[in-house]
Every structure is written in structure tokens, then in C-alpha cells.
Design a protein around this motif. Structure first.
Motif, mmCIF file in Angstrom:
data_model
loop_
_atom_site.group_PDB
_atom_site.id
_atom_site.type_symbol
_atom_site.label_atom_id
_atom_site.label_comp_id
_atom_site.label_asym_id
_atom_site.label_seq_id
_atom_site.Cartn_x
_atom_site.Cartn_y
_atom_site.Cartn_z
ATOM 1 N N SER A 55 -23.891 -80.854 18.786
ATOM 2 C CA SER A 55 -23.500 -81.374 20.100
ATOM 3 C C SER A 55 -24.647 -82.142 20.738
ATOM 4 C CB SER A 55 -23.061 -80.216 21.006
ATOM 5 O OG SER A 55 -21.942 -79.542 20.457
ATOM 6 N N ARG A 56 -25.880 -81.646 20.580
ATOM 7 C CA ARG A 56 -27.038 -82.374 21.111
ATOM 8 C C ARG A 56 -27.254 -83.680 20.345
ATOM 9 N NH1 ARG A 56 -29.446 -77.153 20.456
ATOM 10 N NH2 ARG A 56 -29.221 -75.924 22.376
ATOM 11 N N TYR A 57 -26.922 -83.682 19.062
ATOM 12 C CA TYR A 57 -27.009 -84.891 18.238
ATOM 13 C C TYR A 57 -26.119 -85.996 18.825
ATOM 14 C CZ TYR A 57 -26.902 -87.532 13.747
ATOM 15 O OH TYR A 57 -26.989 -88.472 12.752
ATOM 16 N N LEU B 169 -15.558 -76.229 18.149
ATOM 17 C CA LEU B 169 -16.707 -77.077 18.490
ATOM 18 C C LEU B 169 -16.468 -77.798 19.810
ATOM 19 C CD1 LEU B 169 -19.371 -78.674 17.822
ATOM 20 C CD2 LEU B 169 -17.886 -80.327 16.648
ATOM 21 N N ILE B 170 -15.269 -78.379 19.967
ATOM 22 C CA ILE B 170 -14.972 -79.165 21.164
ATOM 23 C C ILE B 170 -14.906 -78.294 22.405
ATOM 24 C CG2 ILE B 170 -13.160 -80.525 22.293
ATOM 25 C CD1 ILE B 170 -12.616 -81.799 19.526
ATOM 26 N N LYS B 171 -14.187 -77.200 22.333
ATOM 27 C CA LYS B 171 -13.971 -76.412 23.549
ATOM 28 C C LYS B 171 -15.154 -75.515 23.910
ATOM 29 C CE LYS B 171 -11.469 -72.339 21.724
ATOM 30 N NZ LYS B 171 -10.204 -71.586 21.811
ATOM 31 N N GLY B 172 -15.962 -75.138 22.901
ATOM 32 C CA GLY B 172 -17.036 -74.209 23.181
ATOM 33 C C GLY B 172 -18.427 -74.804 23.220
ATOM 34 N N HIS B 173 -18.573 -76.060 22.763
ATOM 35 C CA HIS B 173 -19.917 -76.622 22.627
ATOM 36 C C HIS B 173 -19.969 -78.082 23.099
ATOM 37 C CE1 HIS B 173 -21.098 -73.111 20.137
ATOM 38 N NE2 HIS B 173 -19.820 -73.162 19.751
ATOM 39 N N LEU B 174 -19.314 -78.973 22.379
ATOM 40 C CA LEU B 174 -19.436 -80.398 22.678
ATOM 41 C C LEU B 174 -18.858 -80.768 24.034
ATOM 42 C CD1 LEU B 174 -20.234 -83.227 21.784
ATOM 43 C CD2 LEU B 174 -18.069 -83.368 20.502
ATOM 44 N N TYR C 39 -10.533 -81.799 27.127
ATOM 45 C CA TYR C 39 -11.640 -82.719 26.877
ATOM 46 C C TYR C 39 -11.201 -83.982 26.121
ATOM 47 C CZ TYR C 39 -14.669 -78.789 28.149
ATOM 48 O OH TYR C 39 -15.292 -77.754 28.817
ATOM 49 N N ILE C 40 -9.953 -84.042 25.667
ATOM 50 C CA ILE C 40 -9.513 -85.104 24.765
ATOM 51 C C ILE C 40 -8.838 -86.237 25.526
ATOM 52 C CG2 ILE C 40 -8.062 -85.671 22.789
ATOM 53 C CD1 ILE C 40 -10.527 -83.889 22.194
ATOM 54 N N VAL D 258 -5.831 -78.722 17.746
ATOM 55 C CA VAL D 258 -6.690 -78.910 18.909
ATOM 56 C C VAL D 258 -5.860 -79.118 20.168
ATOM 57 C CG1 VAL D 258 -8.547 -80.290 19.921
ATOM 58 C CG2 VAL D 258 -8.462 -79.927 17.434
ATOM 59 N N MET D 259 -4.839 -79.947 20.074
ATOM 60 C CA MET D 259 -4.089 -80.349 21.267
ATOM 61 C C MET D 259 -3.297 -79.210 21.890
ATOM 62 S SD MET D 259 -4.950 -83.425 21.861
ATOM 63 C CE MET D 259 -3.701 -83.955 23.036
ATOM 64 N N ASP D 260 -2.917 -78.206 21.104
ATOM 65 C CA ASP D 260 -2.139 -77.094 21.644
ATOM 66 C C ASP D 260 -3.017 -75.970 22.203
ATOM 67 O OD1 ASP D 260 0.166 -78.441 21.035
ATOM 68 O OD2 ASP D 260 0.602 -77.306 19.210
#
Length: 495
Positions: free
Chosen positions: A214-216, A254-259, A299-300, A290-292
Motif C-alpha cells: 500500500s505504501r508502494y 488488501l483494499i478494505k483493510g490496507h490500501l 473505495y471503488i 470485492v463489490m459485494d
């Protein structure tokens, strides 16, 4: 009217002066033009690209007329049934293209960039793709990422130095922006190898590296901002399972918990897209993972997919219906030997007739609900390269592909392919913010799409895939526009 008004028609003031009626009231001119009551009677300009050699040839002017009972329109536009809003059309920035451009002198290089990005004389590309680190046509050197220092989770050694070279992404994007404006989306094949569970045997990402990854991404968008380039959208993975072997449930986490939380905390203006699914059916099967999930979905901003493999348009239409608040973008497609394109005729193809293949795919994706359509290689050389070779990262040798523009690096000859011309009709004339309108009717071998711009300007795109000239008509608000379509052609009508 907007900046494209000269393509659509004159303003009333310009028209009054041009026909010598400067002393006549505007209302009189409006009345003479038939703009009061019913469908506007202004002229309709048509631009044609055809197998006969015409390229964006201006035809007309034509005009709508009363419909005779025995001549019902073959296509009918319903202004009261809007569909998706268009984000734009474009292709991809890759080092291979910049290497080819740099072999031209400054004037020839500018001519190519104008042909791609200028909205008055070129394709007017308005949505472009770039890549995060190495991929098959980042060809100016060996495979690379922005941080090869193992364990550097805080990104202290992160560097975009390769992108700052003369043949790099930053130079390419800056050169293009001198000739047009566009939004920019970015995606990544692989993170640094040290983030993977095993770079050779298991190219999935170790969850312990989710924060580092995520920092990358954060450093990437920040470093580009320092160069004056805003990344509008970021897709964390290009074709997951084919390149980075990360399952979609891990993408969700990754998306919901970090990025997502990191970008939110850092007030990043870059919006997140889903990973770019490798084909339409794969998008239907995996993007709902992801979408559900409400915590990830918030975030999307865009659902991207690629157009490889035949068909799957019904799955895209189903996704559009299932998630009507999130735009769908077709973000990559091309001819290539690695994607099983026939070797006869050999690539890269220079014939205009190849464009009809792409025209039909563009039509089908838009009809399915796509808001953007992005080709892969924008510029390649006479050999369909140069390409980067890194088998461990899915980049084989003899990776011949088809671009929109071929630059012969020996003779300096520039060829605009059939795919370029068909995509240019959409890029120049269907501008961001246009809304697709319901268009009914059938004519064998002919397709029709229609759009309305925010200023009220209308666009109809007509595709004739047949080998004979075809007479068609377009109905709107009780009137009809009749025109002839050249064989193997695309025609854009503006009014």
C-alpha cells in the motif's frame, strides 16, 4: 457550446454574420433555421473513414426531413432513454512507444502526437493508461520495479528514476499533454519480487506485505505528483492470477483493510479501481467478490476489464445492471501472437480493413455498458516491438503485437492502422460527458450508436461492415436523416 463546437456547427452569431445578415435580429435567424418548434433543422456534418481511402472525410451537409409514411427510419434514437455517461477513449503509454517516437525528428514526433491527442485534427484521446513498473512493452531496459530493496516496507529506497529518462513514462505523458488533455489510470503487473511468497514458485503476495505494498502505491502517486502528473485512477493489479497470482478474496482484504484506508488517511486524490480482469467473463465471475463487500466497495470508483477472448458482452451488461453506480471500463485489448492472433496476415497489420474488427468490438462494449475503451500498445515499430523479455514475469520473446500507430525506425515512415481510424472516430467526436441514448433498428451489416453531449450536440456513429454501399436513415423526434454508407466504413454524424 464547448471547445468542439466548430466540429458540430457554427454559433448563431457566426452564421448570421457569415451569410450577410448582420443587421437582422437573432430571432429571425432562428426562425429561418427552423429551430423554433420541433427538431432543430441545422445542418448535419458527416465524417467518413472507409476502405476506399477516405480518412475522416467531411461529407454533407445533410439535414433532417419529414418522415414519409412509406419510408420509416431504419434506426430510431430515443432521447428519453439515456444509458451510461462516457468517460473517454484512448490507449496506453509504454516505453516501446516513446523509443519509437524518439527516432523521429521533432516535427514528425509532434505530428504523431497531434494525430493521437488533438481533438480538432486527431483522435482526441481523453482516457489513457500507464503502468506501474515493468511490463511486456516497458522496453527501454530490463525488468524493473520502483523498489528492489528487500524488506524496505517503509519505501525509503523507492525511486521512479527510470520513468524520468528520455524514453520514460514521465517524458511520454508530458509530450502528449502538449497536444491534448486526458485523465490517467495506472495498473501494475507485479510488485517487487520480495513482496511475493516465492518469486518463482508462488507469485501470490504474502499478506504481511500488504502495508508495504500500500505504501508502494502511495509513493508512486506522490512521486508522479512531484512531476506535475496526477494519476486519476489506480488499479492495484493487472490481470490477477495471470501476473501477480493473488486471489480476489485477498484483493478484497488488501483494499478494505490496507490500501483504501491508507489513501483515505493520506487524503490522496487518486481514486481506486478494481484489478483489471483479464476478460469479460472473468470480470463477471470475480469482481463481485470485492463489490459485494460493503467495506471494500466504498473505495471503488471504476470496474475495469480487458477484452481478450471472444464474446462475454452479456456478462458486462449484467455487471452494469448489477452495479449501476460504478462505471465499467474496457482497459486493454490488442492483436498479439501471445494472445493467439493468427500469424497470417503477419503483424503489425497496415491494412485499413482490420479496423472493422475493432469497430465492432467498440460498439459491442459500449452497447454492453462500457464508459471507456482503451487500446493497449499505442505506438510500436515495424516489427511489432520492441518488447521486454522476462519469462518469470510472463513476458516471452517474440511478443509481436499490433499498435494503433506503426513507426518504421529505419525509414521513419508513420502508418496509422485501421484500429487507429475507427477508435479516432469515437475519441474525437464522442467526448467525455456524452450520454449514450437508446437506438433501435436493424440493417444487415450495419450498426448504429447515438450520444448526446452536455451542450445538446448529438452524435451518431454508423458502422458498415459490408462490402456494398448501404442506404440508411436515422429517425429522431418525428424527422429522419437519410444517408449512404460507404462499404467497409465508419461514419460519424454531428448535429
Amino acid at each position: 457550446m464547448n471547445g468542439e463546437s466548430h466540429l458540430i456547427g457554427w454559433t448563431l452569431s457566426q452564421l448570421r454574420c457569415s451569410i450577410g445578415f448582420a443587421g437582422i435580429g437573432m430571432a429571425t435567424v432562428i426562425s429561418w433555421l427552423g429551430l423554433i418548434g420541433g427538431l432543430p433543422a441545422q445542418e448535419v456534418d458527416c465524417f467518413v473513414s472507409a476502405k476506399n481511402g477516405e480518412r475522416m472525410a467531411l461529407k454533407g451537409p445533410l439535414a433532417f426531413a419529414e418522415i414519409l409514411a412509406k419510408h420509416a427510419p431504419r434506426f430510431e434514437i430515443d432521447e428519453n432513454m439515456p444509458y451510461q455517461t462516457i468517460s473517454g477513449f484512448g490507449a496506453s503509454f509504454l516505453e516501446a512507444g516513446m523509443l519509437c517516437l524518439n527516432d523521429l525528428d521533432a516535427n514528425a514526433r509532434d505530428d504523431v502526437l497531434r494525430a493521437l491527442f488533438d481533438v480538432d485534427s486527431g483522435a482526441g484521446f481523453s482516457v489513457m493508461k500507464t503502468v506501474i513498473g515493468g511490463t511486456d512493452f516497458m522496453s527501454a531496459g530490463p525488468w524493473f520495479t520502483y523498489n528492489n530493496h528487500s524488506g524496505d516496507g517503509m519505501m525509503e529506497h523507492f525511486s521512479i528514476s527510470r520513468d524520468l529518462a528520455d524514453e520514460g513514462q514521465v517524458a511520454f505523458i508530458r509530450s502528449a499533454r502538449r497536444h491534448g488533455s486526458f485523465i490517467l489510470q495506472a495498473t501494475m503487473d507485479y510488485p517487487p519480487d520480495w513482496m511475493l511468497i516465492d518469486a518463482e514458485k508462488n507469485q501470490d503476495i504474502d499478506p504481511k506485505n500488504f502495508d508495504a505494498l500500500s505504501r508502494y502505491y502511495l509513493r508512486y502517486v506522490r512521486e508522479y505528483e512531484k512531476q506535475g502528473i496526477h494519476i486519476d485512477y489506480l488499479s492495484p493489479f493487472n490481470e490477477p492470477s495471470i501476473y501477480t497470482k493473488i486471489p480476489w478474496w485477498k484483493v478484497r482484504d488488501l483494499i478494505k483493510g490496507h490500501l483504501g484506508p491508507l489513501f483515505e488517511k493520506e487524503l490522496v486524490r487518486t481514486r481506486l479501481m478494481l484489478p483489471e480482469a483479464p476478460n469479460r467473463r472473468n470480470a463477471w465471475e470475480n469482481q463481485p467478490v470485492v463489490m459485494d463487500d460493503a467495506a471494500a466497495r466504498k473505495y471503488i470508483s471504476v470496474m475495469p476489464y480487458h477484452g481478450y477472448n471472444e464474446g462475454g458482452f452479456e456478462q458486462i451488461a449484467a455487471l452494469a445492471k448489477r452495479y449501476p453506480d460504478v462505471p465499467l471500463w474496457m482497459t486493454e485489448l490488442c492483436h498479439g501472437y501471445v494472445v493467439k492472433t493468427p500469424r497470417e496476415p503477419p503483424l503489425p497489420r497496415r491494412d485499413f480493413a482490420d479496423g472493422d474488427h475493432w469497430g465492432n468490438i467498440i460498439f459491442s462494449d459500449i452497447e454492453a455498458g462500457a464508459s471507456a475503451w482503451i487500446y493497449w500498445n499505442m505506438i510500436l515499430d515495424e516489427k511489432g516491438g520492441p518488447w521486454l523479455v522476462s519469462p518469470i514475469h510472463g513476458n516471452p520473446d517474440e511478443n509481436v503485437q499490433q499498435p494503433l500507430v506503426i513507426i518504421d525506425r529505419q525509414t521513419k515512415q508513420v502508418t496509422y492502422t485501421g484500429a487507429y481510424w475507427y477508435l479516432a472516430h469515437f475519441g474525437r467526436f464522442v467526448r467525455p460527458g456524452a450520454v449514450r441514448l437508446a437506438t433501435s433498428g436493424t440493417v444487415k451489416g450495419v450498426r448504429c450508436l447515438s450520444f448526446r453531449h452536455p451542450d445538446g450536440g448529438m452524435v451518431a456513429q454508423l458502422l458498415n461492415s459490408g462490402a456494398a454501399e448501404v442506404e440508411v436513415s436515422i429517425g429522431l423526434s418525428g424527422k429522419s436523416l437519410s444517408l449512404s454508407l460507404e462499404p467497409n466504413s465508419i461514419t460519424t454524424c454531428l448535429w
